[in-house]
Write an enzyme that holds these catalytic residues in place. Structure first.
Site, PDB file in Angstrom:
ATOM      1  N   CYS A 240      41.448  47.210  33.744  1.00  0.00           N
ATOM      2  CA  CYS A 240      41.595  45.334  33.895  1.00  0.00           C
ATOM      3  C   CYS A 240      43.266  45.024  34.406  1.00  0.00           C
ATOM      4  O   CYS A 240      44.587  44.675  33.743  1.00  0.00           O
ATOM      5  CB  CYS A 240      42.335  44.638  32.239  1.00  0.00           C
ATOM      6  SG  CYS A 240      40.399  45.045  31.368  1.00  0.00           S
ATOM      7  N   PRO A 243      46.938  41.660  38.122  1.00  0.00           N
ATOM      8  CA  PRO A 243      47.459  41.774  39.552  1.00  0.00           C
ATOM      9  C   PRO A 243      48.273  42.801  40.452  1.00  0.00           C
ATOM     10  O   PRO A 243      48.723  43.290  41.432  1.00  0.00           O
ATOM     11  CB  PRO A 243      48.468  40.603  39.588  1.00  0.00           C
ATOM     12  CG  PRO A 243      49.629  40.164  38.344  1.00  0.00           C
ATOM     13  CD  PRO A 243      48.350  40.784  36.980  1.00  0.00           C
ATOM     14  N   ASP A 261      39.235  45.938  37.929  1.00  0.00           N
ATOM     15  CA  ASP A 261      39.179  45.097  37.577  1.00  0.00           C
ATOM     16  C   ASP A 261      37.880  44.054  37.933  1.00  0.00           C
ATOM     17  O   ASP A 261      37.497  44.963  38.923  1.00  0.00           O
ATOM     18  CB  ASP A 261      40.597  44.320  37.884  1.00  0.00           C
ATOM     19  CG  ASP A 261      40.871  42.668  37.110  1.00  0.00           C
ATOM     20  OD1 ASP A 261      41.417  43.196  36.407  1.00  0.00           O
ATOM     21  OD2 ASP A 261      40.189  41.616  37.377  1.00  0.00           O
ATOM     22  N   ASP A 302      44.891  46.892  29.403  1.00  0.00           N
ATOM     23  CA  ASP A 302      45.809  45.398  29.025  1.00  0.00           C
ATOM     24  C   ASP A 302      44.538  44.715  29.609  1.00  0.00           C
ATOM     25  O   ASP A 302      43.991  43.887  30.101  1.00  0.00           O
ATOM     26  CB  ASP A 302      46.797  45.044  30.641  1.00  0.00           C
ATOM     27  CG  ASP A 302      47.702  43.688  30.306  1.00  0.00           C
ATOM     28  OD1 ASP A 302      47.417  43.006  29.343  1.00  0.00           O
ATOM     29  OD2 ASP A 302      48.426  43.296  30.878  1.00  0.00           O
ATOM     30  N   CYS A 355      48.948  40.100  26.337  1.00  0.00           N
ATOM     31  CA  CYS A 355      50.247  39.687  25.996  1.00  0.00           C
ATOM     32  C   CYS A 355      49.294  38.168  25.119  1.00  0.00           C
ATOM     33  O   CYS A 355      49.877  36.750  25.956  1.00  0.00           O
ATOM     34  CB  CYS A 355      50.088  39.169  27.956  1.00  0.00           C
ATOM     35  SG  CYS A 355      48.845  38.549  28.439  1.00  0.00           S
TER      36      CYS A 355
END
Length: 428
Positions: A240, A243, A261, A302, A355
């Protein structure tokens, strides 16, 4: 009557219409071209006005409620909100009021409400700036605030909301020396090595952008790759990856990186960032749950999550979402974590991070994973890095980061990070 050319104020309200009315997120709207007809400086201004309005929505609505007998249609309400926030935070009354009246006056459906727009905003201009700072710090919407208060308590929630309302400075990760980057950009070096700029201006105009000397990455988002502690030549999988900030960190450390990704569009951003910085990684557009490479020395996952830790930078999220996707995300995180562990060499290490501020996406996931996988351990020692407060380390051996940490420096994103090691089987 011909339409007015697009303006930053008009487009800010259009963004709000789609975020609040359609549940769309700001990055999606920007990528889809909502602001494309504006010149670059007005695009940035429209986005800033929309974000300031989302952060101050509660205050704006409190002020407007005194002048409205009932809520107007959403489009009109959002124009009033944008105007109110601008008027109450130093905007020129004459310019704001006249522009908003002109915008609504040319609206095909609501043009007859320009008198309302004029009257209300003139009253706001007279009374609003004085009252703005007397109102409480805006609170998160209840669907998110309630579980966070349950997890952290009212005092911590108030502290996080204060940081959310203040917004976020710009953080950079240096490819080389952080001190040299700070000197070149006028920033300061945070305890973990991130360079922070209070007044950044246009990102691409900053020194070192074209040379690829740095990339934008919140201070908290830079920590997962630091605690993974990549070594030159190690085979590391970044799951993942888009960016690409963590991919760049791993590549800059000399690791042999595979970045993966599921989104081709997002992977294109990783490729562009690698090209700008002169770093290399193998880029794969693939579902993380079906990847069969490796085994890897280390893996950074992530995982897709609620992103509730990023609200200081993305105030649109509480308005576009309602929490209904939490269950599916938690199931996906578990599946990704289990699959990632199957790709790891014996004795290898895996960093799991989200996050998110929700314990179900962090602490609880790791507690459950440790119970499911005999021989899997949380490596507390790996979290002992420069700038990391030992008080941030949690009972199960992870790292809980919150927006109110370093509040006097501008805060940080909310993150959960755990370093896991799969111990090789012992000889009988």
């Amino acid at each position: 009557m011909p339409p007015l050319p697009p303006s930053a104020r008009h487009k800010a309200a259009v963004l709000l219409d789609q975020i609040i009315g359609e549940g769309r997120l700001m990055p999606e709207l920007i990528a889809s071209g909502t602001l494309d007809r504006l010149p670059p400086e007005d695009r940035a201004r429209a986005q800033r006005l929309a974000m300031d309005t989302l952060r101050g929505m509660e205050r704006a609505d409190r002020i407007l409620s005194k002048f409205l007998r009932k809520p107007p249609p959403l489009t009109v309400h959002n124009l009033l909100r944008v105007g109110t926030v601008e008027l109450c935070t130093g905007g020129d009354a004459h310019g704001v009021v006249n522009d908003m009246v002109a915008i609504i006056g040319r609206h095909r459906r609501y043009g007859n409400l320009k008198g309302l727009m004029n009257a209300v905003l003139r009253k706001v201009a007279e009374d609003g700036p004085r009252k703005w700072h007397d109102l409480r710090i805006p609170r998160l919407r209840n669907w998110l605030r309630e579980p966070l208060v349950k997890a952290y308590g009212q005092g911590v929630m108030n502290a996080m909301e204060k940081v959310h309302f203040a917004g976020a400075p710009l953080d950079l990760t240096a490819k080389g020396d952080p001190d040299a980057l700070a000197k070149a950009t006028g920033g300061t070096v945070l305890p973990t090595g991130t360079v922070r700029l209070r007044e950044a201006g246009q990102v691409s105009a900053l020194p070192g952008y074209d040379a690829g000397d740095w990339w934008v990455q919140d201070a908290a988002a830079a920590i997962p790759a630091k605690v993974l502690d990549p070594k030159p030549g190690e085979a590391i999988l970044d799951l993942c990856a888009a960016p690409g900030g963590k991919t760049l960190q791993l590549a800059a450390a000399g690791a042999t990186v595979t970045a993966l990704d599921v989104s081709a569009t997002r992977m294109e951003r990783v490729t562009q960032n690698l090209a700008r910085t002169g770093l290399t990684a193998a880029c794969l557009t693939e579902d993380a749950l079906t990847h069969s490479g490796g085994p890897y020395d280390a893996i950074l996952l992530d995982a897709p999550c609620s992103a509730t830790g990023t609200i200081r930078r993305h105030p649109d999220l509480p308005f576009a979402k309602d929490g209904s996707e939490f269950g599916a995300l938690i199931d996906l995180q578990q599946a990704m974590l289990d699959h990632a562990l199957s790709l790891l060499k014996p004795g290898g290490r895996l960093v799991y991070c989200t996050c998110s501020l929700l314990p179900d996406e962090g602490e609880v996931q790791i507690e459950d994973a440790l119970a499911r996988h005999p021989g899997l351990v949380a490596d507390r020692a790996a979290l002992e890095r420069p700038g990391i407060d030992p008080a941030w380390i949690t009972e199960e051996g992870g790292l809980r980061l919150r927006p109110d940490y370093w509040a006097d420096r501008g805060g940080m994103d909310g993150f959960y990070i755990s370093v896991l090691r799969r111990e090789p089987p012992k000889d009988n």
